[in-house]
Scaffold this motif. Structure first.
Motif, PDB file in Angstrom:
ATOM      1  N   GLN A  81       0.847  -1.206   0.000  1.00 25.93           N
ATOM      2  CA  GLN A  81       0.000   0.000   0.000  1.00 25.93           C
ATOM      3  C   GLN A  81       0.877   1.248   0.000  1.00 25.93           C
ATOM      4  N   LYS A  99       3.421 -10.317  -1.706  1.00 25.69           N
ATOM      5  CA  LYS A  99       3.039 -11.640  -1.213  1.00 25.69           C
ATOM      6  C   LYS A  99       1.536 -11.734  -0.939  1.00 25.69           C
ATOM      7  N   SER A 102      -1.039  -9.543   1.755  1.00 26.24           N
ATOM      8  CA  SER A 102      -0.283  -8.364   2.155  1.00 26.24           C
ATOM      9  C   SER A 102      -1.059  -7.059   1.925  1.00 26.24           C
ATOM     10  N   GLY A 103      -2.334  -7.165   1.594  1.00 22.01           N
ATOM     11  CA  GLY A 103      -3.165  -5.954   1.503  1.00 22.01           C
ATOM     12  C   GLY A 103      -3.215  -5.313   0.134  1.00 22.01           C
ATOM     13  N   LYS A 104      -3.133  -6.089  -0.907  1.00 26.44           N
ATOM     14  CA  LYS A 104      -3.154  -5.515  -2.262  1.00 26.44           C
ATOM     15  C   LYS A 104      -4.532  -4.920  -2.598  1.00 26.44           C
ATOM     16  N   THR A 105      -5.572  -5.470  -1.987  1.00 26.12           N
ATOM     17  CA  THR A 105      -6.926  -4.987  -2.325  1.00 26.12           C
ATOM     18  C   THR A 105      -7.067  -3.494  -2.024  1.00 26.12           C
ATOM     19  N   LEU A 106      -6.653  -3.100  -0.823  1.00 22.84           N
ATOM     20  CA  LEU A 106      -6.761  -1.668  -0.481  1.00 22.84           C
ATOM     21  C   LEU A 106      -5.851  -0.828  -1.365  1.00 22.84           C
ATOM     22  N   GLN A 141     -15.707 -10.502  -2.786  1.00 24.97           N
ATOM     23  CA  GLN A 141     -14.860 -10.034  -1.680  1.00 24.97           C
ATOM     24  C   GLN A 141     -14.354  -8.615  -1.921  1.00 24.97           C
ATOM     25  N   GLU A 208      -5.314 -10.114  -9.468  1.00 27.50           N
ATOM     26  CA  GLU A 208      -4.792 -11.396  -9.964  1.00 27.50           C
ATOM     27  C   GLU A 208      -4.505 -11.236 -11.460  1.00 27.50           C
ATOM     28  N   ALA A 239       0.092 -11.601  -6.547  1.00 25.22           N
ATOM     29  CA  ALA A 239       1.200 -12.088  -5.726  1.00 25.22           C
ATOM     30  C   ALA A 239       2.263 -12.706  -6.621  1.00 25.22           C
ATOM     31  N   ASP A 365      -9.944 -14.310   1.112  1.00 20.88           N
ATOM     32  CA  ASP A 365      -9.408 -13.915   2.422  1.00 20.88           C
ATOM     33  C   ASP A 365     -10.210 -14.573   3.544  1.00 20.88           C
ATOM     34  N   ARG A 390      -3.714 -18.894   1.372  1.00 17.48           N
ATOM     35  CA  ARG A 390      -5.016 -18.793   2.068  1.00 17.48           C
ATOM     36  C   ARG A 390      -4.837 -18.815   3.582  1.00 17.48           C
ATOM     37  N   ARG A 393      -2.274 -14.896   6.618  1.00 21.36           N
ATOM     38  CA  ARG A 393      -2.591 -13.641   5.942  1.00 21.36           C
ATOM     39  C   ARG A 393      -2.366 -12.451   6.870  1.00 21.36           C
TER      40      ARG A 393
HETATM   41  N1  ATP Z   1      -3.428  -1.615   6.202  1.00 20.98           N
HETATM   42  C1  ATP Z   1      -3.991  -2.674   6.706  1.00 20.98           C
HETATM   43  N2  ATP Z   1      -4.112  -2.789   8.039  1.00 20.98           N
HETATM   44  C2  ATP Z   1      -4.662  -3.883   8.591  1.00 20.98           C
HETATM   45  N3  ATP Z   1      -5.130  -4.916   7.891  1.00 20.98           N
HETATM   46  C3  ATP Z   1      -5.027  -4.842   6.564  1.00 20.98           C
HETATM   47  C4  ATP Z   1      -4.462  -3.726   5.897  1.00 20.98           C
HETATM   48  N4  ATP Z   1      -4.509  -3.946   4.589  1.00 20.98           N
HETATM   49  C5  ATP Z   1      -5.109  -5.140   4.410  1.00 20.98           C
HETATM   50  N5  ATP Z   1      -5.401  -5.687   5.593  1.00 20.98           N
HETATM   51  C6  ATP Z   1      -6.038  -7.012   5.801  1.00 20.98           C
HETATM   52  O1  ATP Z   1      -5.144  -8.007   5.318  1.00 20.98           O
HETATM   53  C7  ATP Z   1      -5.867  -9.085   4.802  1.00 20.98           C
HETATM   54  C8  ATP Z   1      -5.319  -9.441   3.449  1.00 20.98           C
HETATM   55  O2  ATP Z   1      -5.568  -8.385   2.554  1.00 20.98           O
HETATM   56  P1  ATP Z   1      -5.836  -8.638   1.026  1.00 20.98           P
HETATM   57  O3  ATP Z   1      -6.915  -9.617   0.882  1.00 20.98           O
HETATM   58  O4  ATP Z   1      -5.964  -7.352   0.376  1.00 20.98           O
HETATM   59  O5  ATP Z   1      -4.497  -9.371   0.602  1.00 20.98           O
HETATM   60  P2  ATP Z   1      -3.911  -9.634  -0.831  1.00 20.98           P
HETATM   61  O6  ATP Z   1      -2.534  -9.119  -0.872  1.00 20.98           O
HETATM   62  O7  ATP Z   1      -4.852  -9.141  -1.835  1.00 20.98           O
HETATM   63  O8  ATP Z   1      -3.877 -11.226  -0.827  1.00 20.98           O
HETATM   64  P3  ATP Z   1      -3.925 -12.224  -2.054  1.00 20.98           P
HETATM   65  O9  ATP Z   1      -2.630 -12.143  -2.764  1.00 20.98           O
HETATM   66  O10 ATP Z   1      -4.128 -13.530  -1.432  1.00 20.98           O
HETATM   67  O11 ATP Z   1      -5.040 -11.772  -2.884  1.00 20.98           O
HETATM   68  C9  ATP Z   1      -7.303  -8.670   4.775  1.00 20.98           C
HETATM   69  O12 ATP Z   1      -7.981  -9.320   5.809  1.00 20.98           O
HETATM   70  C10 ATP Z   1      -7.284  -7.186   5.008  1.00 20.98           C
HETATM   71  O13 ATP Z   1      -8.389  -6.734   5.730  1.00 20.98           O
END
Ligand code: ATP
Length: 810
Positions: A81, A99, A102-106, A141, A208, A239, A365, A390, A393
């Motif tokens: 982020q 990875k 790691s919070g890619k969605t936000l 999601q 993805e 990832a 998630d 999975r 996380r």
């Molecule tokens: N800044 C943050 N602070 C706290 N929790 C967070 C933060 N960003 C994301 N998360 C939490 O981390 C978890 C994983 O986030 P997310 O699903 O975005 O991962 P990802 O990197 O997209 O994973 P994947 O590669 O499996 O898709 C979620 O439960 C989300 O709520």
């Protein structure tokens, strides 16, 4: 003074108050403009590469986004982020890699919200942002996160993943500012939905991305991009992201920023994830899995298998064995509602074991998963990374175990090492080993459906191995398939045959051919799918082929439908065996074969008829009047008695009444006698009547002749024929020579002649020339006063021909 009352019954608002509201609105708008200007200023001052950003409050974000983050308890940024959001705010295209968990969605949702906020996007501006996900589960999601964080924004957002009718979705689509979608469904709308376009799109996101850009989605994605404007921002995350130049070109990315925050990390999987593998021969994998589950009842476990069939067999057989933990199963061929329901049940479960295909391998998630077990080896290291992702996380811990057949060990370890995946070998404790082979055998013996499911699972597994590209890992010749079949409890090893040139990636990723129905137009990561294969004429069929092809499969279908989840869709790789267990849509009678308990709905077509509907296609067919005609049968004729009650023309008599009337033979005799007497009586009457008619006719004719002769004798001029110019020429000379059948037949057996004949009968006796002349005269005289008779005379050549033919036939 009387108070003025408005229509609503309330007193009108004082002028001052109205102005006050307007003023407030104007002030608010002014404030927003100032905020916006200051936000733009902060963003242009932002140096993404040098600024150390740790908290969301450090970022130049809009007020509604800040509120949304706060309400969702997000305060500190994760690495991806912190790396991606500042660059995205500065309108860069981004390739983001980090990875799992790691919070890619936000990292992409915040830029989406901010982009539209800064553009002051309103509902009238149409679609501003599009987020594409490879699976429906992931789309749902992402949508949930968007709703959570974006709750203080005024944008409209929608989910386009199928499951609803295209029309229903289309109606809402045109009002959406942000859409989360799967590629196939979105393309369908862009192609077909009137008034919906993406011409104004500001930002495109691919979650993805490597999966979306791979060959399975290639055609849809390329076609979809054609609908999008070139001047837009594009964000791609995964990832297992790559910088494939071809992908960048396909999406027309402009100088994209590559943000790979874990590139220099020691491993490509989360550091809080413990990874192990067990070497266990293929035929012992089910035993090992059962032993593992029994030893970890107080856990949340995801078990990956290679196909939907595998998932169903293991789930069904373990369910019978009742290991003592709630079991769930998920694969791409379940109906969408069932999938969402299972996903949410596993999400909220404390202890549970979910058997799944790769449909949940990416992005999902599930909170607090303790274990990820890979019973079937993943097709490549990327799939391994996503599957183990999975668990462990964000900041939580997790453990993953990979089951490897000895033949898979060396090849797979090499691939994992290349990807910097730290994994350690472990052995199952001898005393913890447990064989369920006998139990499975018993179950398969007692339950033909489980056996059937097992056979299909076996075949789908063997086929998946055969189709894998990486032959250093997947080598069917090195697997003991007989032992594997025995380990599944099957009575023998199902025979299998393979097509040459099949390619697992192509088949696996291929969009479902011909699936135009709304709910199925999206592609899902699942086991195996392929176009239904047509049976070749000279194809050798095994006994299993024949068994599955046989028409009286009811014995299977009823049981089979009971043991698999009610909401499961039909099989995905039946084509391999040319098995068609689905009811024929065109044959509603086949409904009787439907298993009790199957979720179906009844469609009332009026008139009290109710037909069972289990698919959209069937529902459509039932609504087609034309198609329904063949099921409605012919209309039956009813007769009404004196009381006005309707009866069938032939009604079966009450048995007792029938017996009272005598024996069947007596009744038959009685009936014959009655009918014979009736016929005799009728005969006499008929003959008398016929004779009478003939007599009358003859007398009439003779009277006419007498009248004519007396007229000639009196020298009257022959009358002109109506319409006859040439009186010398007799148009019917040919016909006069023909014998007139039945003219003087007294017997009356001859059937009456057609109307035209009546005209000839009057000339019938004329043989000689003199007679002919006299007949001509007769005709003329007849025409004088009886125009209607002359009109029966043949007027055209066709009439004459028809008349002659008729007479000859006679
Ligand atoms: N800044 C943050 N602070 C706290 N929790 C967070 C933060 N960003 C994301 N998360 C939490 O981390 C978890 C994983 O986030 P997310 O699903 O975005 O991962 P990802 O990197 O997209 O994973 P994947 O590669 O499996 O898709 C979620 O439960 C989300 O709520």
């Amino acid at each position: 003074m009387a108070t003025r009352v408005s229509n609503s019954g309330r007193p009108p608002k004082p002028k001052g108050q109205k102005h006050g509201k307007q003023e407030i609105r104007q002030q608010k708008r002014k404030r927003e403009q100032e905020d916006l200007q200051s936000l733009e200023g902060r963003i242009s001052d932002l140096d993404p590469k040098s600024t150390e950003i740790k908290l969301f409050s450090d970022l130049p974000l809009s007020h509604p986004t800040t509120l949304g983050l706060k309400a969702s308890h997000f305060t500190t940024l994760t690495d991806i982020q912190a790396g991606a959001i500042p660059l995205a705010l500065k309108n860069n295209d981004i390739l983001g890699a980090a990875k799992t968990g790691s919070g890619k969605t936000l990292a992409f949702i915040l830029p989406v919200l901010e982009k539209l906020y800064r553009a002051q996007w309103t509902e009238f501006d149409g679609l501003g942002a599009l987020i594409i996900s490879p699976t429906r589960e992931l789309a749902v999601q992402i949508f949930e996160v968007l709703r959570k964080v974006g709750r203080y924004h005024a944008f409209s957002a929608g989910l386009v993943i199928g499951g609803k009718s295209l029309k229903e979705e289309a109606e809402r689509l045109t009002r959406m500012n942000i859409l989360v979608c799967t590629p196939g469904r979105m393309l369908q709308h862009l192609d077909q939905t009137a008034g919906f376009d993406a011409d104004n799109l500001q930002i495109l996101v691919l979650d993805e991305a490597d999966r979306i850009m791979d060959m399975g989605f290639q055609r849809d994605v390329d076609a979809l991009v054609e609908h999008l404007p070139k001047t837009r921002q594009t964000l791609m995350f995964s990832a297992t992201q790559s910088k494939k130049v071809s992908d960048l070109a396909r999406l027309s990315l402009k100088d994209p920023e590559y943000v790979s925050v874990h590139e220099s990390a020691a491993s490509s999987t989360p550091s809080n994830l413990q990874q192990h593998y067990i070497v266990t021969p293929l035929h012992e994998k089910i035993d090992t899995l059962y032993g593992f589950i029994k030893a970890n009842l107080k856990s949340k476990i995801v078990v990956f298998l290679s196909s939907g069939k595998q998932v169903r067999f293991v789930y069904e057989s373990f369910r019978h064995l009742q290991p003592g933990i709630p079991l769930l199963h998920l694969h791409g061929r379940q109906k969408q509602l069932a999938r969402l329901e299972i996903t949410s049940r596993f999400t909220s479960a404390k202890y549970s074991c979910l058997f799944a295909t790769d449909v949940v391998a990416r992005g999902i998630d599930f909170p607090a998963v303790d274990w990820v077990i890979q019973v079937d080896c993943p097709e490549d290291s990327d799939t391994y990374i996503h599957r183990v992702g999975r668990t462990a996380r964000y900041q939580s811990n997790g453990r993953a175990v990979l089951f490897l057949d000895p033949s898979e060990e060396a090849g797979m370890l090499q691939r994992l090492e290349q990807k910097k995946i730290p994994i350690q070998k472990v052995n199952v404790k001898e005393k913890k080993k447990k064989s369920i082979q006998n139990s499975l055998q018993n179950m398969c013996f007692q339950n033909p459906d489980l056996k059937y499911l097992g056979q299909k699972a076996f075949i789908s597994y063997a086929r998946a191995i055969h189709l894998q590209r990486d032959k250093e890992i997947f080598n069917l010749d090195k697997l003991d398939l007989d032992a594997y079949a025995a380990g599944m409890g099957l009575p023998g090893t199902p025979q299998i045959k393979f097509q040459k040139g099949e390619d697992i990636k192509r088949i696996k990723n291929a969009p479902r051919a011909g699936m135009s129905s709304d709910s199925e137009s999206d592609m899902d990561v699942d086991g195996l799918k392929e176009k239904p294969k047509k049976k070749k004429k000279d194809e050798v069929r095994t006994k299993y082929d024949k068994m599955f092809e046989r028409t009286n499969q009811d014995v299977f279908s009823s049981h089979y439908s009971k043991i698999v989840d009610d909401q499961d869709d039909d099989d995905d790789d039946d084509d391999f065996l040319a098995v068609k267990r689905r009811l024929n849509d065109d044959d509603l009678d086949a409904e009787s074969r439907k298993a009790p308990g199957t979720v179906i709905k009844a469609l009332d077509l009026g008139g009290g008829e109710a037909y069972v509907v289990d698919s959209k296609r069937r529902e459509k067919a039932l609504k087609s009047k034309k198609k329904m005609l063949k099921f409605r049968g012919n209309a039956s004729k009813l007769v009404y008695d004196e009381d006005g009650n309707a009866h069938e023309i032939y009604e079966l008599q009450d048995e007792d009444d029938f017996k009272q009337e005598g024996t069947a033979e007596e009744l038959r005799q009685k009936f014959l006698e009655g009918e014979t007497a009736r016929v005799k009586e009728a005969d006499v009457d008929d003959k008398a009547l016929a004779k009478q008619k003939k007599r009358e006719k003859r007398e009439k004719r003779k009277a006419a002749e007498r009248a004519e002769l007396s007229a000639m004798d009196s020298g009257d001029e022959a009358p002109q024929l109506v319409g006859g110019d040439d009186q010398d020429e007799d148009p019917l000379a040919l016909l006069r020579s023909l014998p007139i059948a039945g003219e003087d037949d007294e017997s009356g057996d001859e059937p009456p002649r057609k109307k035209a004949k009546k005209w000839f009968q009057q000339d019938s006796d004329v043989e000689s020339d003199a007679d002919r002349k006299s007949a001509k005269a007769k005709k003329k005289s007849k025409g004088k006063g009886k125009v209607f008779e002359v009109q029966e005379e043949p007027e055209t050549l066709e009439d004459l021909e028809a008349l002659a033919t008729g007479l000859l036939d006679g």
